[in-house]
Design an enzyme around this catalytic site. Structure first.
Site, PDB file in Angstrom:
ATOM      1  N   GLY A 126     -14.774  62.142  11.465  1.00 38.61           N
ATOM      2  CA  GLY A 126     -14.361  61.610  12.765  1.00 38.61           C
ATOM      3  C   GLY A 126     -13.677  60.275  12.571  1.00 38.61           C
ATOM      4  N   LEU A 127     -13.605  59.500  13.625  1.00 39.98           N
ATOM      5  CA  LEU A 127     -12.942  58.208  13.500  1.00 39.98           C
ATOM      6  C   LEU A 127     -13.581  57.383  12.404  1.00 39.98           C
ATOM      7  CD1 LEU A 127     -12.286  57.213  17.185  1.00 39.98           C
ATOM      8  CD2 LEU A 127     -10.651  57.905  15.439  1.00 39.98           C
ATOM      9  N   HIS A 150     -22.895  59.543  31.330  1.00 37.96           N
ATOM     10  CA  HIS A 150     -21.563  59.275  31.877  1.00 37.96           C
ATOM     11  C   HIS A 150     -21.498  59.801  33.297  1.00 37.96           C
ATOM     12  CE1 HIS A 150     -17.264  59.122  32.282  1.00 37.96           C
ATOM     13  NE2 HIS A 150     -17.183  58.489  31.144  1.00 37.96           N
ATOM     14  N   ARG A 158     -21.396  52.351  33.848  1.00 41.28           N
ATOM     15  CA  ARG A 158     -21.779  53.759  33.813  1.00 41.28           C
ATOM     16  C   ARG A 158     -23.214  54.027  34.221  1.00 41.28           C
ATOM     17  NH1 ARG A 158     -18.807  55.406  28.158  1.00 41.28           N
ATOM     18  NH2 ARG A 158     -16.733  55.307  29.072  1.00 41.28           N
ATOM     19  N   GLU A 163     -20.902  56.538  15.296  1.00 42.88           N
ATOM     20  CA  GLU A 163     -21.961  56.814  16.269  1.00 42.88           C
ATOM     21  C   GLU A 163     -23.286  57.141  15.574  1.00 42.88           C
ATOM     22  OE1 GLU A 163     -20.697  59.477  19.405  1.00 42.88           O
ATOM     23  OE2 GLU A 163     -22.727  59.620  20.228  1.00 42.88           O
ATOM     24  N   GLY A 208     -18.618  63.583   7.244  1.00 45.74           N
ATOM     25  CA  GLY A 208     -18.031  63.393   8.567  1.00 45.74           C
ATOM     26  C   GLY A 208     -16.605  62.904   8.461  1.00 45.74           C
ATOM     27  N   HIS A 264     -23.687  61.613  27.253  1.00 48.97           N
ATOM     28  CA  HIS A 264     -22.344  61.415  26.757  1.00 48.97           C
ATOM     29  C   HIS A 264     -22.312  60.795  25.372  1.00 48.97           C
ATOM     30  CE1 HIS A 264     -18.210  60.545  26.782  1.00 48.97           C
ATOM     31  NE2 HIS A 264     -18.369  59.254  26.807  1.00 48.97           N
ATOM     32  N   SER A 268     -12.213  61.469  32.533  1.00 44.02           N
ATOM     33  CA  SER A 268     -12.101  60.056  32.206  1.00 44.02           C
ATOM     34  C   SER A 268     -12.590  59.195  33.346  1.00 44.02           C
ATOM     35  CB  SER A 268     -10.657  59.703  31.890  1.00 44.02           C
ATOM     36  OG  SER A 268     -10.567  58.309  31.816  1.00 44.02           O
ATOM     37  N   ARG A 325     -23.473  51.307  26.301  1.00 43.43           N
ATOM     38  CA  ARG A 325     -22.170  51.114  25.694  1.00 43.43           C
ATOM     39  C   ARG A 325     -21.143  50.958  26.786  1.00 43.43           C
ATOM     40  NH1 ARG A 325     -17.787  54.288  24.383  1.00 43.43           N
ATOM     41  NH2 ARG A 325     -18.714  56.218  25.060  1.00 43.43           N
TER      42      ARG A 325
HETATM   43  C1  LIG Z   1     -16.014  63.590  25.874  1.00 49.27           C
HETATM   44  C2  LIG Z   1     -16.131  62.253  25.223  1.00 49.27           C
HETATM   45  C3  LIG Z   1     -15.266  61.226  25.587  1.00 49.27           C
HETATM   46  C4  LIG Z   1     -15.360  59.972  24.982  1.00 49.27           C
HETATM   47  N1  LIG Z   1     -14.492  58.997  25.362  1.00 49.27           N
HETATM   48  C5  LIG Z   1     -14.560  57.785  24.758  1.00 49.27           C
HETATM   49  C6  LIG Z   1     -13.628  56.759  25.095  1.00 49.27           C
HETATM   50  O1  LIG Z   1     -12.781  56.929  25.946  1.00 49.27           O
HETATM   51  N2  LIG Z   1     -13.708  55.590  24.454  1.00 49.27           N
HETATM   52  C7  LIG Z   1     -14.639  55.360  23.491  1.00 49.27           C
HETATM   53  O2  LIG Z   1     -14.637  54.286  22.936  1.00 49.27           O
HETATM   54  N3  LIG Z   1     -15.517  56.321  23.148  1.00 49.27           N
HETATM   55  C8  LIG Z   1     -15.504  57.526  23.755  1.00 49.27           C
HETATM   56  N4  LIG Z   1     -16.414  58.492  23.407  1.00 49.27           N
HETATM   57  C9  LIG Z   1     -17.347  58.264  22.305  1.00 49.27           C
HETATM   58  C10 LIG Z   1     -16.643  58.430  20.978  1.00 49.27           C
HETATM   59  O3  LIG Z   1     -15.699  59.456  21.051  1.00 49.27           O
HETATM   60  C11 LIG Z   1     -17.581  58.790  19.852  1.00 49.27           C
HETATM   61  O4  LIG Z   1     -18.657  57.964  19.866  1.00 49.27           O
HETATM   62  C12 LIG Z   1     -16.918  58.617  18.507  1.00 49.27           C
HETATM   63  O5  LIG Z   1     -15.716  59.314  18.479  1.00 49.27           O
HETATM   64  C13 LIG Z   1     -17.802  59.082  17.388  1.00 49.27           C
HETATM   65  O6  LIG Z   1     -17.077  59.076  16.186  1.00 49.27           O
HETATM   66  P1  LIG Z   1     -17.757  59.372  14.817  1.00 49.27           P
HETATM   67  O7  LIG Z   1     -16.705  59.244  13.802  1.00 49.27           O
HETATM   68  O8  LIG Z   1     -18.939  58.511  14.661  1.00 49.27           O
HETATM   69  O9  LIG Z   1     -18.307  60.845  14.893  1.00 49.27           O
HETATM   70  P2  LIG Z   1     -17.607  62.246  15.211  1.00 49.27           P
HETATM   71  O10 LIG Z   1     -16.210  62.105  15.620  1.00 49.27           O
HETATM   72  O11 LIG Z   1     -18.534  62.973  16.102  1.00 49.27           O
HETATM   73  O12 LIG Z   1     -17.569  62.959  13.828  1.00 49.27           O
HETATM   74  C14 LIG Z   1     -18.676  63.528  13.224  1.00 49.27           C
HETATM   75  C15 LIG Z   1     -18.257  64.151  11.936  1.00 49.27           C
HETATM   76  O13 LIG Z   1     -19.380  64.485  11.183  1.00 49.27           O
HETATM   77  C16 LIG Z   1     -19.320  65.797  10.726  1.00 49.27           C
HETATM   78  N5  LIG Z   1     -20.668  66.281  10.597  1.00 49.27           N
HETATM   79  C17 LIG Z   1     -21.689  66.161  11.471  1.00 49.27           C
HETATM   80  N6  LIG Z   1     -22.791  66.685  10.959  1.00 49.27           N
HETATM   81  C18 LIG Z   1     -22.495  67.126   9.732  1.00 49.27           C
HETATM   82  C19 LIG Z   1     -23.232  67.761   8.706  1.00 49.27           C
HETATM   83  N7  LIG Z   1     -24.524  68.006   8.828  1.00 49.27           N
HETATM   84  N8  LIG Z   1     -22.575  68.097   7.582  1.00 49.27           N
HETATM   85  C20 LIG Z   1     -21.256  67.834   7.430  1.00 49.27           C
HETATM   86  N9  LIG Z   1     -20.541  67.218   8.347  1.00 49.27           N
HETATM   87  C21 LIG Z   1     -21.144  66.877   9.496  1.00 49.27           C
HETATM   88  C22 LIG Z   1     -18.492  66.515  11.728  1.00 49.27           C
HETATM   89  O14 LIG Z   1     -17.888  67.623  11.136  1.00 49.27           O
HETATM   90  C23 LIG Z   1     -17.490  65.443  12.097  1.00 49.27           C
HETATM   91  O15 LIG Z   1     -16.434  65.469  11.180  1.00 49.27           O
HETATM   92  C24 LIG Z   1     -16.333  59.748  24.005  1.00 49.27           C
HETATM   93  C25 LIG Z   1     -17.204  60.767  23.646  1.00 49.27           C
HETATM   94  C26 LIG Z   1     -17.136  62.000  24.280  1.00 49.27           C
HETATM   95  C27 LIG Z   1     -18.144  63.038  23.944  1.00 49.27           C
END
Ligand SMILES: Cc1cc2nc3c(=O)[nH]c(=O)nc-3n(C[C@H](O)[C@H](O)[C@H](O)COP(=O)(O)OP(=O)(O)OC[C@H]3O[C@@H](n4cnc5c(N)ncnc54)[C@H](O)[C@@H]3O)c2cc1C
Ligand code: HEM
Ligand code: HEM
Ligand code: SF4
Ligand code: F3S
Ligand code: FES
Lengths: 649, 247, 246
Positions: free
Chosen positions: A53-54, A277, A342, A437, A51, A413, A295, A447
């Site tokens: 993501g953040l 949401h 929410r 997450e 992963g 959400h 938002s 949350r």
């Molecule tokens: C539309 C939307 C708006 C949001 N707005 C807010 C906000 O304003 N403020 C806030 O605090 N939170 C917000 N959230 C929540 C927040 O964005 C997420 O909870 C957070 O970004 C999750 O980050 P993460 O790094 O855990 O996962 P993600 O960013 O989902 O990253 C997952 C990663 O895992 C990888 N991955 C997944 N499965 C596999 C696999 N089997 N094999 C290889 N790679 C895999 C993907 O490629 C990706 O790189 C929002 C969420 C959504 C949906």
């Protein structure tokens, strides 16, 4: 039918890594007590991070900076596209730049309370402490947060808080934060410290001698299956809201990485905790593939209403007289009004729609009206604040929100549940760490807005890099080879499964199963749940699983880019997860946080929590596809913030 | 509405491809373009055909994954809109719509409409960052950034890395993408120390990845879903000229 | 099949401070090529203005015009021997045009490599028309210049012949019965105009122009200069054609 037809109860689970003593110094003390790895030894240690993501992106970059060798995976074509990119609203931090009485303690307090007393105090306190460093880190990376004329950072108040502690970058905060992490990650890739594998999907966890030692991945372009080894594995694979098919999650979001680990022994905690949401664009028809969030900041100036009389619903909004409108949030919750949390806003919307007073296609929508704001602030000011959201709304619906009120409806959400982890973010499988997450997280049963981004970055930048060293200090571990029994078996599991998908050759598409699963989940395990509904849902899901494995049609081959094969694997795991979610929801006979259990409500219809019975995290153990999951409870103790009934009236 | 789509079908990276025509009947004008292809794919699968492969993820215009050239225009006819945010109401009943992948040597086709855009990551690797190792940051308020600069940096930073600019550029140049990152980082005080090396290295990475040079044809900005302006290319040029003359 | 990947050979373990340095390329970067085009283009534009101004002398009188041609050759004397200045200018022009064409060719080759496959659906051009015609426009200009030198400098294809005075070559060259030659000149001059309208604006961008105001100014300057230049050049053949001169 009694609940125990569905699950068994096991030993409680404890968070052994959590330090005790004063909450303010717990993190300091844990960092001090954690073993360190000599910088010269770090290069001999490999960490797999699934992963980008953040959570995963920041973890991989930081671990690489520290000198570990990192192998990073994501299913998208670039780490920059991880779903975190879509977060709009903002990120909380206890900077108190507004001098409005904010503090680490207040953020801690609000988050525990916001989570409806189903979160760990130690974790939440740490999150609040670290939040301050996150903003510093991101600013140093060049994240272009909104600023004021004096050049200092701007803040806004966000969903249910009374202080302004949310940092934001227009409506694209997640994007900007993720690009910061992505750029730090790319820098490490360029330096050769991270081996990046985009378009690679993790399909199985490899456990050798009881420790997580690697993963089985599929190259999504060539279809090649490889086994990858490391001294520790970090899952940062995001949330599983897509189990509902229609959600605000990206289409690729999945539970596979977590679910495969769960099947291999990692406990899965609080799976039924999902966040709904309130401000999403309603569904427009059967072609709908996902829902779009707008938002929550819109609720700062928009007023939510529906017609008082169901008969008025089909009429154009403009033709409904002021006295025939029901501004129901302002009416029921006068002190918070349109800014109630929410879960409350979502359920209130569902309630008025259930009463037949919803607007738009299928009666599934309520108005979010800016007419007053435009009158009060002027169109220019509204445009400056929300222009891009209005544009997005118009693009999707073809309606102009300056002229007619927006229609909104709640959508799934975020998922608070996930793999159970201790204070060190280590799961019940030694060497398997879970961040962002994907873990069962710091948010409890609900949350607050702007706290998931905070958690993802806290985990990745500051927590994991400090705690993982305690585990890695014992490494490098015994070399794992391709021929180890566990490795051969894990690979075979993956190959067999792919083989199976391709050979069924049935008459239903993967998407049709996913859509059906989503409908079951939304209907019975969504905003409002009942024992009867959940029991029914479990039956339906089991039947669906049966049908999936006999009737699914996956075209193409394994040795090529095959998007339906990818989906099939994800949906198969979602079906199993869906069942567990319903069981978890069934067992939790209380209304709490994001979910409402109809059997547990106050006389005036508000959520009723049962702290005496359910003040625990429910961590489930996998017992085979046909076995009963086993519940392990982790008791939650509240020494600082004492459980109280949330009231927003 | 009923439409026909002519879609580029290519089985694999080295396979030959061709345009294939499909009928799509009864599609709702409220469906997005990708949802229209979803619907088509469902019928293809059940009919025993290979569904059309295409990149997508967020479907909200922010991840930059979706990438289709629709009637010769990257991301289709609606200005400042990604393919996933394009809706069928922008077309008329009976239309014949051509759908092709991004075309550029640096973005080789993997299958059907899916291309490999990892060259963009290479450009970022070469310098598209500010070196700020975790934990070393001063307080966020230590360096005020004039609002004007912060806003301009934000505008540039909204680039989603979709590659439409490359797809549209007659030279297959990624100049707009690179320029957006140079501007984002170069407009902030934090970005100054690496400003010279960043522009030199990123430009070289861009050239090395097989993108063409920019000759100010100006097509890129017209398809950019985030409206990244051409002026940023001027800024890159200016930074570059200063960097090579002062180094 | 990736088993344990070997420890990278780089000694950059101190990931916090190192920075990746790509191996230096031997090719000039695309922006360097553009800077060369802009600089050589600017020189060529400068020449065009000087040349156009000189051409206008024909309105003052044929002898003035011839004097001017002679003066060109005397320029710099006695410091420089006879006609040296002209030769320096010619070499300068040749180098400029050489660099300009080389850079244009290098960029064109890279562009062709970067964009090997065309779209099946050819859309309407979105950018400016002038931008699309730069390469062909340039080639037309060069072909014209070759003809033009054979015609007016060397007199090889001019009815007045090589030994005539420049003014004779001009007057006879644009005689009404040779309207097709005049037409060719007109077309070429218009091509120059198009090339410069985009070229001057583009050069400003290449040199780093990046503001909204600068953009407007660059467009205005490019258009004005091109129109003035075209007008200056066209005035001569038209004057000859209409009998105003001659
Ligand atoms: C539309 C939307 C708006 C949001 N707005 C807010 C906000 O304003 N403020 C806030 O605090 N939170 C917000 N959230 C929540 C927040 O964005 C997420 O909870 C957070 O970004 C999750 O980050 P993460 O790094 O855990 O996962 P993600 O960013 O989902 O990253 C997952 C990663 O895992 C990888 N991955 C997944 N499965 C596999 C696999 N089997 N094999 C290889 N790679 C895999 C993907 O490629 C990706 O790189 C929002 C969420 C959504 C949906
Ligand atoms: C074979 C001959 C020529 C060719 C192929 C050619 C081609 C080009 C090309 C491709 C450009 C780049 C356009 C752009 O930036 O978008 C250009 C720019 C330019 N050309 Fe030419 N050209 C030729 C001759 C000339 C001549 C004779 C002049 C002068 C009178 C001239 C003046 C310019 C100028 C000023 C520019 C702008 C430079 C820049 O963009 O930075 N060119 N030319
Ligand atoms: C239509 C109007 C033009 C007229 C009347 C004209 C006239 C002339 C004449 C009389 C000469 C010979 C000068 C001499 O030998 O002393 C000359 C040379 C030249 N002209 Fe032109 N010209 C015109 C347009 C152009 C244009 C449009 C270009 C370039 C794009 C051009 C480029 C040149 C060059 C390169 C030479 C050779 C200079 C040299 O010998 O050093 N001319 N022109
Ligand atoms: S500059 Fe625009 S078109 Fe190019 S990658 Fe960025 S967003 Fe896409
Ligand atoms: S279209 Fe291409 S030539 Fe430059 S201005 Fe845009 S990159
Ligand atoms: S699918 Fe994410 S931008 Fe289109």
């Amino acid at each position: 039918m009694t609940a125990n037809d569905f699950w068994a109860e096991g030993e409680p689970v404890f968070d052994k890594a959590a330090p005790d003593g004063p909450v303010e110094t717990r993190w300091e003390r844990r960092k001090f007590s954690a073993k360190l790895v000599n910088p010269a030894n770090r290069r001999k240690l490999t960490v797999i991070v699934v992963g980008t993501g953040l959570a995963g992106g920041s973890a991989a970059a930081t671990l690489a900076e520290a000198g570990y060798r990192v192998k990073s995976y994501c299913y998208q074509d670039s780490p920059r596209r991880a779903h975190s990119i879509a977060a709009q609203g903002g990120i909380n931090a206890a900077k108190n730049y507004r001098n409005d009485g904010d503090s680490v303690y207040r953020l801690f307090y609000d988050t525990v309370k916001g989570g409806d007393f189903r979160a760990r105090e130690s974790n939440v306190y740490r999150l609040a402490q670290v939040s301050v460093n996150i903003i510093d880190q991101c600013v140093a990376q060049g994240v272009p947060f909104a600023r004021e004329y004096g050049g200092l950072l701007d803040n806004r108040s966000f969903g249910g808080t009374q202080v302004s502690r949310t940092f934001y970058a227009r409506g694209q905060t997640g994007q900007q934060l993720l690009l910061g992490a992505y750029q730090a990650l790319e820098r490490q890739i360029g330096l050769g410290n991270v081996e990046m594998n985009a378009r690679h999907e993790m399909l199985e966890l490899i456990i050798v001698d009881g420790k997580a030692r690697g993963i089985v991945v599929r190259d999504m372009v060539t279809g090649e299956i490889t086994t990858e080894f490391a001294d520790a594995v970090v899952l940062a694979s995001g949330g599983y809201g897509n189990v509902f098919f229609l959600s605000t999650n990206a289409k690729g979001c999945n539970v596979t990485a977590s679910w495969r680990a769960h099947r291999k022994g990692a406990l899965f905690a609080n799976p039924c905790y999902t966040q709904i949401h309130p401000t999403c664009i309603p569904e427009s028809g059967s072609h709908q593939s996902k829902l779009t969030l707008m938002s929550e900041s819109l609720r700062n100036d928009g007023r939510v209403w529906v017609p008082k009389k169901a008969a008025d619903c089909p009429k154009p909004a403009g033709s409904i007289a002021e006295e025939d409108r029901d501004y129901y949030l302002e009416r029921i919750y006068p002190s918070f009004g349109n800014l109630v949390p929410r879960d409350i806003a979502s359920r209130a919307a569902k309630n008025v729609c259930d009463e037949g007073r919803g607007v738009g296609p299928g009666g599934l929508g309520v108005y979010l009206d800016f007419a007053d704001a435009i009158k009060r602030l002027g169109r220019k000011a509204v445009e400056a604040k929300y222009g891009n959201l209005f544009e997005m709304y118009e693009r999707i619906t073809g309606e102009d929100p300056y002229e007619t009120p927006m229609r909104i409806y709640p959508a799934v959400h975020y998922t608070m549940g996930g793999l159970w982890v201790d204070y060190d973010l280590q799961s019940t499988v030694p060497g398997l760490f879970v961040v962002g997450e994907a873990n069962f997280s710091d948010h409890g049963a609900n949350r607050l807005g702007a706290s998931a981004l905070m958690q993802g970055l806290a985990d990745g930048y500051f927590v994991l890099p400090n705690t993982i060293s305690n585990y890695l200090a014992a490494g490098p571990f015994k070399k794992v080879t391709e021929s180890d029994e566990a490795v051969v078996e894990a690979r075979k599991q993956v190959e067999d499964r792919i083989e199976k998908f391709l050979s069924i050759d049935g008459d239903r598409t993967v998407d049709s199963f996913h859509r059906e699963l989503g409908q079951i989940m939304w209907e019975y395990c969504g905003m409002e749940r009942t024992e009867e509904g959940l029991t029914k849902a479990i039956g339906l899901i089991r039947a669906l699983k049966e049908e999936f494995w006999t009737r699914v049609k996956v075209p193409g081959k394994g040795e090529e880019l095959n998007q339906n094969l990818e989906k099939a694997g994800r949906v198969a795991d979602f079906i199993e997860l869906g069942e567990l979610m319903c069981i978890d929801a069934l067992h939790r006979r209380e209304s709490c946080g994001g979910h409402f259990r109809a059997e547990s409500q106050t006389p005036d219809g508000e959520a009723l929590r049962h702290d005496d019975q359910f003040s625990y995290a429910a961590a489930w153990e996998y017992f085979g596809a046909d076995g009963k999951p086993v519940l392990h409870k982790e008791d939650l103790n509240f020494e600082y913030v004492h459980p109280s009934t949330r009231s927003y009236k | 509405m009923d439409i026909k789509v002519r879609v580029w079908r290519q089985a694999g990276p080295s396979a030959a491809g061709k345009m294939v025509t499909y009928d799509v009947k009864g599609i709702s004008p409220d469906a997005s373009f990708l949802e229209m292809i979803d619907v088509l794919n469902e019928t293809l699968i059940l009919g025993g055909d290979d569904p059309i492969a295409f990149d997508h993820d967020c479907r909200e215009g922010i991840c930059g994954a979706c990438s289709m050239v629709i009637n010769g225009v990257a991301h289709g006819p609606e200005k400042a809109t990604t393919t996933c945010q394009l809706h069928m109401r922008k077309f008329s009943d009976g239309d014949v719509i051509d759908v092709e992948p991004w075309r550029a040597a640096a973005f080789p086709v993997i299958k059907d409409l899916v291309v490999d855009r990892s060259a963009f990551d290479k450009i970022i690797q070469a310098g598209g960052y500010i070196t700020a190792p975790t934990g070393t940051a001063p307080d966020a308020h230590a360096t005020p950034v004039p609002k004007k600069d912060a806003d301009a940096a934000f505008e540039a930073a909204t680039c989603i890395g979709c590659g439409a600019c490359v797809a549209a550029c007659p030279n297959g140049s990624s100049m707009l993408f690179t320029a957006a990152k140079i501007a984002h980082l170069g407009l902030m005080p934090q970005g100054q120390p690496e400003r010279d090396s960043r522009v030199i290295d990123m430009l070289q990475a861009q050239d090395d990845a097989g993108f063409g040079g920019c000759t100010n044809a100006g097509e890129c900005t017209t398809v950019c879903p985030k409206g990244i302006p051409l002026s940023l290319i001027g800024r890159l040029n200016s930074d570059y000229r200063k960097a090579i003359t002062t180094r | 099949m990736a088993v344990d990947t070997p420890i990278p050979k780089t000694t950059k373990a101190a990931g916090a401070t190192a920075r990746p340095t790509p191996p230096k390329s031997v090719r000039p970067s695309s922006v360097v090529l553009k800077l060369i085009m802009a600089a050589s283009g600017a020189l060529l534009v400068f020449f065009l203005f000087a040349h156009a101004a000189g051409n206008l002398k024909i309105f003052v009188g044929e002898s003035d015009f011839n004097h001017y041609a002679e003066w060109l050759r005397e320029l710099g004397t006695p410091l420089l021997p006879h006609a040296w200045f002209l030769w320096i200018q010619r070499v300068g022009l040749l180098v400029a045009i050489g660099l300009h064409i080389w850079a244009a060719a290098a960029l064109t080759i890279r562009a062709k490599k970067a964009r090997p496959v065309k779209y099946a659906h050819r859309p309407k051009v979105q950018g400016s028309y002038a931008a699309r015609t730069m390469r062909w426009g340039g080639v037309i200009i060069v072909l014209f210049v070759i003809w033009h030198i054979l015609d007016l400098t060397l007199g090889k294809v001019n009815p007045a012949g090589g030994d005539s005075a420049p003014s004779e070559r001009v007057v006879e060259g644009f005689a009404p019965d040779r309207w097709y030659v005049t037409l060719f000149y007109v077309l070429a001059v218009v091509a120059v105009g198009f090339h410069l309208r985009h070229g001057i604006w583009s050069a400003a961008r290449t040199m780093g122009q990046q503001t909204i105001k600068g953009e407007r100014r660059a467009k205005a300057i490019a258009l004005t200069l091109s129109v003035i230049l075209v007008a200056m050049y066209l005035s001569v053949p038209i004057a000859v054609l209409t009998g105003l001169v001659g």
